[in-house]
Write an enzyme that holds these catalytic residues in place. Structure first.
Site, PDB file in Angstrom:
ATOM      1  N   HIS A  26      -4.495  -4.648   2.536  1.00 31.36           N
ATOM      2  CA  HIS A  26      -3.963  -4.851   1.192  1.00 31.36           C
ATOM      3  C   HIS A  26      -4.783  -5.878   0.419  1.00 31.36           C
ATOM      4  CE1 HIS A  26       0.043  -2.692   1.540  1.00 31.36           C
ATOM      5  NE2 HIS A  26      -0.471  -2.598   2.764  1.00 31.36           N
ATOM      6  N   ASP A 122       1.315  -6.549  -5.357  1.00 29.50           N
ATOM      7  CA  ASP A 122       1.386  -5.468  -4.387  1.00 29.50           C
ATOM      8  C   ASP A 122       2.752  -4.812  -4.469  1.00 29.50           C
ATOM      9  OD1 ASP A 122       1.716  -4.087  -1.747  1.00 29.50           O
ATOM     10  OD2 ASP A 122      -0.255  -4.975  -1.393  1.00 29.50           O
TER      11      ASP A 122
END
Length: 465
Positions: A26, A122
């Site tokens: 990520h 995110d």
């Protein structure tokens, strides 16, 4: 485009905070998006957890050359890091502590003369959008998984795909018919991953409040699904593949790697070893930063590599080394193979000696292989990887899926046959043509005027308006 906007009598550069979920898979795409923003005149600050920040290894390019600021917040696990075995407790604590410390950071930046104008967060951390809105900031959700995978999660969130799955085949708008084995494990077996299931479904809990939804992908890769999603959510924009510019459009000077790593790659050993190998002769094997193979699967994979009679470079994390059948890596097998704990994956995939990639089909690895024109042997393990593998084989035509037996183990004969088919078979020839097609489309997307480049410009224009 001039991204400075006059307000009163002063000029300012819009300042974007970028908050990834604290894992390597990520971190990479959001950091690469930040680099693109900086190249277009935006001020960017990457926010990591304290533990992750203290764990990072710098690549050859110092972070000072990135023109990106780095700040930290607490997830409540500053000295120990997150625990995969206690993910539910971790996520709850991160939401509470992270919300508070993110608000503290935004306040501190404002008071020090560096006010924030937008937060890119995110999608696994939807609470971050609530913090942004408390400060009147624009908020953009960043999805690191594919449009197809998130279409599945969205249908579960809306109650349009009921669990447990009762049919052998799932049909959803714009997606190919999906067998149960093609469905993400968090949906296929939600009882096995209750915290992860909640995390992926909860991504959409406040999505309607977002000003923009960003995906690490490119329009051409999943065009029909993008068009379908655009009817449901705030503006959807694909900004990828978020691969360092050197491997795509080469417009960002010195953007040769992801710059920061949670594991230090054994770069010199890998590249030196590859330099001695013949063109397209090496099988590269890696299952990413999180997947853990069973000992039996490690043994079958090792035998399959041996039987394929190809040279191989195999990434085995230190925590996984005890599962290796060491007796197989003596004599002639040792000469044909190199095993490392971590490697510079992009440099390896781009190397002329690599002929195929045996992969878990994490979306980052899949996009990297597409971007560099490397065929795939798909061995998905969990989460979104099953759906990615379906697309690799049946939609994009860039690889072969190595099917497991009734025990869930991919046997040595299957590994051997898949590698041989890709490296020297007729089907492999067609797959190589397809992967070059997608490589060229990926490059076009991020090049000046391409679909992803235009979408980044649009994000900036909205930010500066």
């Amino acid at each position: 485009m001039d991204h400075q906007k006059e307000k009163g009598s002063s000029y300012y550069n819009p300042h974007v905070l970028l908050l990834p979920y604290p894992t390597q898979g990520h971190l990479n795409p959001i950091l690469q998006f930040a680099k693109r923003l900086v190249s277009k005149g935006i001020k960017a600050t990457l926010v990591t957890t304290i533990f992750v920040h203290n764990s990072l290894h710098l690549a050859t390019t110092p972070t000072s050359n990135l023109n990106i600021d780095f700040e930290t917040i607490s997830d409540g696990y500053d000295t120990t890091g997150r625990s995969i075995s206690q993910i539910e407790a971790y996520l709850q604590t991160f939401r509470v502590v992270g919300s508070r410390t993110l608000a503290d950071l935004i306040t501190r930046l404002r008071d020090s003369g560096r006010p924030v104008h937008a937060l890119v967060y995110d999608s696994f951390l939807p609470w971050a959008l609530d913090v942004a809105k408390d400060f009147g900031l624009a908020g953009a959700a960043f999805f690191t998984q594919s449009f197809a995978v998130n279409t599945i999660y969205y249908h579960v969130h809306k109650g349009l795909l009921r669990l447990p799955l009762s049919e052998k085949t799932v049909s959803l708008p714009t997606l190919p018919p999906l067998d149960i084995s093609d469905i993400p494990s968090f949906v296929n077996s939600p009882e096995s991953y209750p915290a992860h299931y909640h995390m992926v479904v909860n991504q959409f809990s406040n999505i309607d409040k977002a000003d923009l939804v960003i995906f690490n992908g490119f329009q051409e890769l999943e065009n029909k699904t993008v068009e379908w999603m655009e009817k449901l959510w705030p503006p959807i924009r694909a900004v990828g593949p978020t691969v360092p510019s050197m491997y795509l459009d080469k417009r960002l000077e010195n953007d040769k790697d992801y710059s920061i790593y949670l594991w230090k790659p054994n770069t010199d050993a890998c590249i030196s070893w590859l330099n001695d190998k013949s063109l397209r002769s090496v099988v590269y094997v890696s299952f990413g930063s999180l997947s853990a193979l069973e000992a039996e699967q490690m043994r079958e994979l090792a035998w399959g590599l041996k039987r394929s009679n190809n040279c191989f470079l195999w990434v085995v994390r230190e925590s996984e080394e005890t599962k290796l059948p060491l007796e197989l890596f003596k004599d002639e097998t040792f000469e044909k193979g190199l095993i490392v704990n971590w490697c510079p994956q992009l440099a390896v995939l781009a190397h002329k000696s690599v002929g195929c990639f045996v992969t878990h089909c994490g979306f980052n690895s899949t996009l990297e292989a597409l971007s560099l024109g490397v065929p795939l042997v798909a061995m998905p393990q969990w989460t979104d990887q099953m759906t990615n593998a379906k697309y690799v084989e049946d939609v994009w035509g860039v690889g072969i899926r190595a099917r497991p037996d009734e025990k869930g183990i991919v046997r040595r004969e299957v590994v051997e046959n898949c590698i041989k088919e890709l490296m020297e078979g007729e089907k492999g020839k067609e797959i190589k043509k397809n992967v070059i097609k997608w490589r060229d489309l990926a490059r076009e997307a991020v090049s000046q005027g391409g679909s992803s480049d235009r979408n980044i410009d649009e994000f900036i224009a909205k930010l500066a308006s």
